[in-house]
Enzyme design. Sequence first.
Site, PDB file in Angstrom:
ATOM      1  N   VAL A   1      30.875  22.986  60.583  1.00  0.00           N
ATOM      2  CA  VAL A   1      29.505  22.664  60.012  1.00  0.00           C
ATOM      3  C   VAL A   1      29.586  21.838  58.554  1.00  0.00           C
ATOM      4  O   VAL A   1      30.192  22.260  57.696  1.00  0.00           O
ATOM      5  CB  VAL A   1      28.490  23.716  59.948  1.00  0.00           C
ATOM      6  CG1 VAL A   1      28.978  24.580  59.068  1.00  0.00           C
ATOM      7  CG2 VAL A   1      27.086  23.414  59.747  1.00  0.00           C
ATOM      8  N   GLU A   2      28.643  20.794  58.363  1.00  0.00           N
ATOM      9  CA  GLU A   2      28.629  20.026  57.183  1.00  0.00           C
ATOM     10  C   GLU A   2      27.818  21.016  56.040  1.00  0.00           C
ATOM     11  O   GLU A   2      26.840  20.765  55.633  1.00  0.00           O
ATOM     12  CB  GLU A   2      27.725  18.783  57.197  1.00  0.00           C
ATOM     13  CG  GLU A   2      27.992  17.769  56.252  1.00  0.00           C
ATOM     14  CD  GLU A   2      29.384  17.303  55.902  1.00  0.00           C
ATOM     15  OE1 GLU A   2      29.286  16.193  55.258  1.00  0.00           O
ATOM     16  OE2 GLU A   2      30.229  17.345  57.000  1.00  0.00           O
TER      17      GLU A   2
ATOM     18  N   ASN B   1      28.679   6.049  54.405  1.00  0.00           N
ATOM     19  CA  ASN B   1      27.446   6.584  54.296  1.00  0.00           C
ATOM     20  C   ASN B   1      26.932   6.468  52.873  1.00  0.00           C
ATOM     21  O   ASN B   1      25.692   6.459  52.923  1.00  0.00           O
ATOM     22  CB  ASN B   1      27.638   8.026  54.673  1.00  0.00           C
ATOM     23  CG  ASN B   1      27.669   8.572  56.145  1.00  0.00           C
ATOM     24  OD1 ASN B   1      27.006   7.919  56.766  1.00  0.00           O
ATOM     25  ND2 ASN B   1      28.510   9.682  56.505  1.00  0.00           N
TER      26      ASN B   1
ATOM     27  N   HIS C   1      37.256  10.994  57.844  1.00  0.00           N
ATOM     28  CA  HIS C   1      36.144  10.783  58.542  1.00  0.00           C
ATOM     29  C   HIS C   1      35.857  10.149  59.843  1.00  0.00           C
ATOM     30  O   HIS C   1      36.056   8.791  59.853  1.00  0.00           O
ATOM     31  CB  HIS C   1      34.963  10.217  57.358  1.00  0.00           C
ATOM     32  CG  HIS C   1      33.574  10.203  57.882  1.00  0.00           C
ATOM     33  ND1 HIS C   1      32.798   9.192  57.333  1.00  0.00           N
ATOM     34  CD2 HIS C   1      32.732  10.919  58.959  1.00  0.00           C
ATOM     35  CE1 HIS C   1      31.422   9.368  57.886  1.00  0.00           C
ATOM     36  NE2 HIS C   1      31.437  10.303  58.857  1.00  0.00           N
TER      37      HIS C   1
ATOM     38  N   ASP D   1      40.837  -7.735  60.624  1.00  0.00           N
ATOM     39  CA  ASP D   1      41.464  -6.688  61.530  1.00  0.00           C
ATOM     40  C   ASP D   1      42.810  -6.772  61.556  1.00  0.00           C
ATOM     41  O   ASP D   1      43.635  -5.572  61.467  1.00  0.00           O
ATOM     42  CB  ASP D   1      41.203  -6.989  63.104  1.00  0.00           C
ATOM     43  CG  ASP D   1      41.622  -5.997  63.887  1.00  0.00           C
ATOM     44  OD1 ASP D   1      41.028  -4.757  63.802  1.00  0.00           O
ATOM     45  OD2 ASP D   1      42.351  -6.279  64.568  1.00  0.00           O
TER      46      ASP D   1
ATOM     47  N   ASN E   1      31.008   9.276  65.200  1.00  0.00           N
ATOM     48  CA  ASN E   1      30.466   9.840  66.873  1.00  0.00           C
ATOM     49  C   ASN E   1      29.891   8.569  67.545  1.00  0.00           C
ATOM     50  O   ASN E   1      29.191   7.815  67.160  1.00  0.00           O
ATOM     51  CB  ASN E   1      29.666  10.866  66.703  1.00  0.00           C
ATOM     52  CG  ASN E   1      29.432  11.731  67.607  1.00  0.00           C
ATOM     53  OD1 ASN E   1      30.468  11.818  68.574  1.00  0.00           O
ATOM     54  ND2 ASN E   1      28.538  12.593  67.814  1.00  0.00           N
TER      55      ASN E   1
ATOM     56  N   TYR F   1      33.111  -1.686  62.031  1.00  0.00           N
ATOM     57  CA  TYR F   1      33.626  -0.749  62.970  1.00  0.00           C
ATOM     58  C   TYR F   1      32.984   0.637  62.993  1.00  0.00           C
ATOM     59  O   TYR F   1      33.122   1.484  63.942  1.00  0.00           O
ATOM     60  CB  TYR F   1      35.211  -0.665  62.629  1.00  0.00           C
ATOM     61  CG  TYR F   1      35.981  -1.602  63.305  1.00  0.00           C
ATOM     62  CD1 TYR F   1      35.642  -2.523  64.270  1.00  0.00           C
ATOM     63  CD2 TYR F   1      37.352  -1.995  62.968  1.00  0.00           C
ATOM     64  CE1 TYR F   1      36.402  -3.495  64.893  1.00  0.00           C
ATOM     65  CE2 TYR F   1      38.372  -3.066  63.386  1.00  0.00           C
ATOM     66  CZ  TYR F   1      37.743  -3.816  64.218  1.00  0.00           C
ATOM     67  OH  TYR F   1      38.417  -4.785  64.612  1.00  0.00           O
TER      68      TYR F   1
ATOM     69  N   LYS G   1      32.725  24.915  54.709  1.00  0.00           N
ATOM     70  CA  LYS G   1      33.890  24.151  54.541  1.00  0.00           C
ATOM     71  C   LYS G   1      35.206  24.856  53.636  1.00  0.00           C
ATOM     72  O   LYS G   1      36.247  24.893  54.090  1.00  0.00           O
ATOM     73  CB  LYS G   1      33.778  22.829  54.142  1.00  0.00           C
ATOM     74  CG  LYS G   1      32.932  21.918  55.535  1.00  0.00           C
ATOM     75  CD  LYS G   1      33.005  20.451  55.183  1.00  0.00           C
ATOM     76  CE  LYS G   1      31.973  19.810  56.320  1.00  0.00           C
ATOM     77  NZ  LYS G   1      33.025  19.672  57.526  1.00  0.00           N
TER      78      LYS G   1
ATOM     79  N   ASP H   1      38.208  27.762  67.329  1.00  0.00           N
ATOM     80  CA  ASP H   1      36.795  28.147  66.834  1.00  0.00           C
ATOM     81  C   ASP H   1      36.763  29.389  66.776  1.00  0.00           C
ATOM     82  O   ASP H   1      37.645  30.147  67.455  1.00  0.00           O
ATOM     83  CB  ASP H   1      35.951  27.404  67.919  1.00  0.00           C
ATOM     84  CG  ASP H   1      34.516  27.005  67.375  1.00  0.00           C
ATOM     85  OD1 ASP H   1      34.050  25.992  66.996  1.00  0.00           O
ATOM     86  OD2 ASP H   1      33.860  27.843  67.025  1.00  0.00           O
TER      87      ASP H   1
END
Length: 729
Positions: A401-402, A500, A450, A296, A453, A660, A407, A343
């Site tokens: 939205v992904e 991911n 990135h 860390d 959540n 993390y 995008k 938005d």
Amino acid sequence: MLYKGDTLYLNWLEDGIAELVFDAPGSVNKLDTATVASLGHALDVLEKQHDLKALLLRSEKAAFIVGADITEFLSLFQVPAEQLSQWLHFANSVFNRLEDLPVPTLCAINGYALGGGCECVLATDFRLATPDARIGLPETKLGIMPGFGGSVRLPRLLGADSALEIIAAGKDITADAALKVGLVDAVVKPEKLIEGALRMLRQAIDGELDWQARRQPKLEPLRLSKIEATMSFTIAKGMVMQTAGKHYPAPMTAVKTIEAAAGLGRDEALALENKSFVPLARSSEARALVGIFLNDQYVKGLAKKLTKETETPKQAAVLGAGIMGGGIAYQSAWKGVPVIMKDINEKSLTLGISEASKLLNKQLERGKIDGLKLAGVIATIHPTLDYAGFERADVVVEAVVENPKVKKAVLAETEEKVRPDTVIASNTSTIPISELASVLKRPENFCGMHFFNPVHRMPLVEVIRGEKTSDATIAKVVSWASKMGKTPIVVNDCPGFFVNRVLFPYFAGFSQLLRDGADFRQIDKVMEKQFGWPMGPAYLLDVVGIDTAHHAQAVMAAGFPQRMQKDYRDAIDALFDAGRFGQKNGKGFYAYQEDSKGKPRKVPDDAVDSLLAEVSQPKRAFSDEEIVARMMIPMVNEVVRCLEEGIIASPAEADMALVYGLGFPPFHGGAFRWLDTQGSAKYLDMAQHYQHLGPLYEAPAGLRDKASHNAPYYPQVEPAQPVGELQTA
């Protein structure tokens, strides 16, 4: 001057009163092996001063002593057990000599007094603190327990209950809290600290304060009746078992040691502390937790170095409101960077502001902020349906939205509305940054950012460098992430980036187990209870969203077809086709009901078994060991590939991203630390045993090379010098 060492000095203050001042090179004082030895030398001098009437301990720094030097731990804990025990015995003899001086002693505490710093404080008769002081024993968070007498003196000073709470939880407390429990005698303004300390010492010299009576309880058994002892230690052990569990032995060892030492005098109790400390220090859990602390520090140091000449953004903007956009906006505003939240949908803007308000109201309820602060933070979040104010933005993060088409359209439009020097980032979780950058005129000003959540809780931000991303862009985004209180880790571009990319092979291992007849409930239980993940894979997929995972799985398969393309319909496909999307619609692998606080509670749902039966072989038994191996090998192999391909720069950064970002069990220290603990040769044997399951189980070339001579990924730590050669005399 009576004595001058490298990290402390001894001086006369006034008639008969000496001061021992901690003043190490650098910005903070640490209680390292050299300082312990130097303290011993200072005591040699003090013990010869026949006209000594009192001793004041203080710091020349902004903090008293921040703790032991943790960079020494890995090498110190490598020495043979007997030698480590001998060194601890020496160190404790130094603190005993301080405690046994034939004159009153007082510690003037400013700032932090943690770990060994707190244990030094406990050896004195009186303690004064400034309002900013924080005092505590965080050792159990590092997989160890106090080793310089903290488990002996603190219970005798505060009583069992307060001491057990501080030691078992690894807590530090404020000056006011310390005053309340009796850890300090008074809290005084910084400018009055030395004046107040001298006044108290004069009162002790004159007999107005009985310093010997203050000292005596620390030398004797703990003053507890049998009933009180039974209650205190039973409750403490129950709490520790509930919070720490079996994977973190240090808190329970500390409680049991304090219990066993309760009826003993100081020296016998210290011998017990020594006996308990040594096995903990040499455990894999301590090595992992100390490694996390050092990693860390390393990762934060990289961010600091990277942003040394970068100005922190003064105005940010978020594209896309809702839960994620609202979370990012809240975090930025909360940490002092005003944010515009845009938005195309009024409803989404309302949701975004509502999310920020909800988080602030929680802070208000906990007493962390007042109404004025709440209103002030909300006022720095500006919701908008257009690009008004975007010309002021230093950095913009897109969180729509992904979907690559959406995008790209949003990013291209945004680029036209901001200054030429504005940095734009995408909060995509899987789509390659270089692909998104293809529609931009200034791709050098673009990177990935990135978040995880929920944004306010998850410490990691992956900062993704695209093919054309400039160093200045990376520095700007790292600076903003750091300002937001996050730990930014820079990775290179590929589908899924780092976190991911390594998560989906883990899910693939899960899908294969289910296909082969394993029960998802058993897998969850094993991966949670035995391996230590906060959630098993089925539960995690429900939280992530089966629909989200289904989409991301397709992206990863397209990016890495050789390993991640599957030739069968799996459990994720089956649940997705059945409209079971997880927590978001109340049914996934499990069903979900709202609890009394309105949070989703997991409940069994037998209906899922018939769905899974369509994509699985008949149920059969799997050992816990096979489940762990088949789940972890695909992830660890992919982590190693990311290092070999330069997606992630170091084992330290990889392990911190896993801890993390995914909640990789800290007591394992991360994938590389887990691999090193087993040994690369043993790990390769395990991987080869399962390589018939497919390419995800085939160890990368670099790992096979390391395994050929059983080399570790982290540098080999040499044991510290033998105790006789440590500075003990």
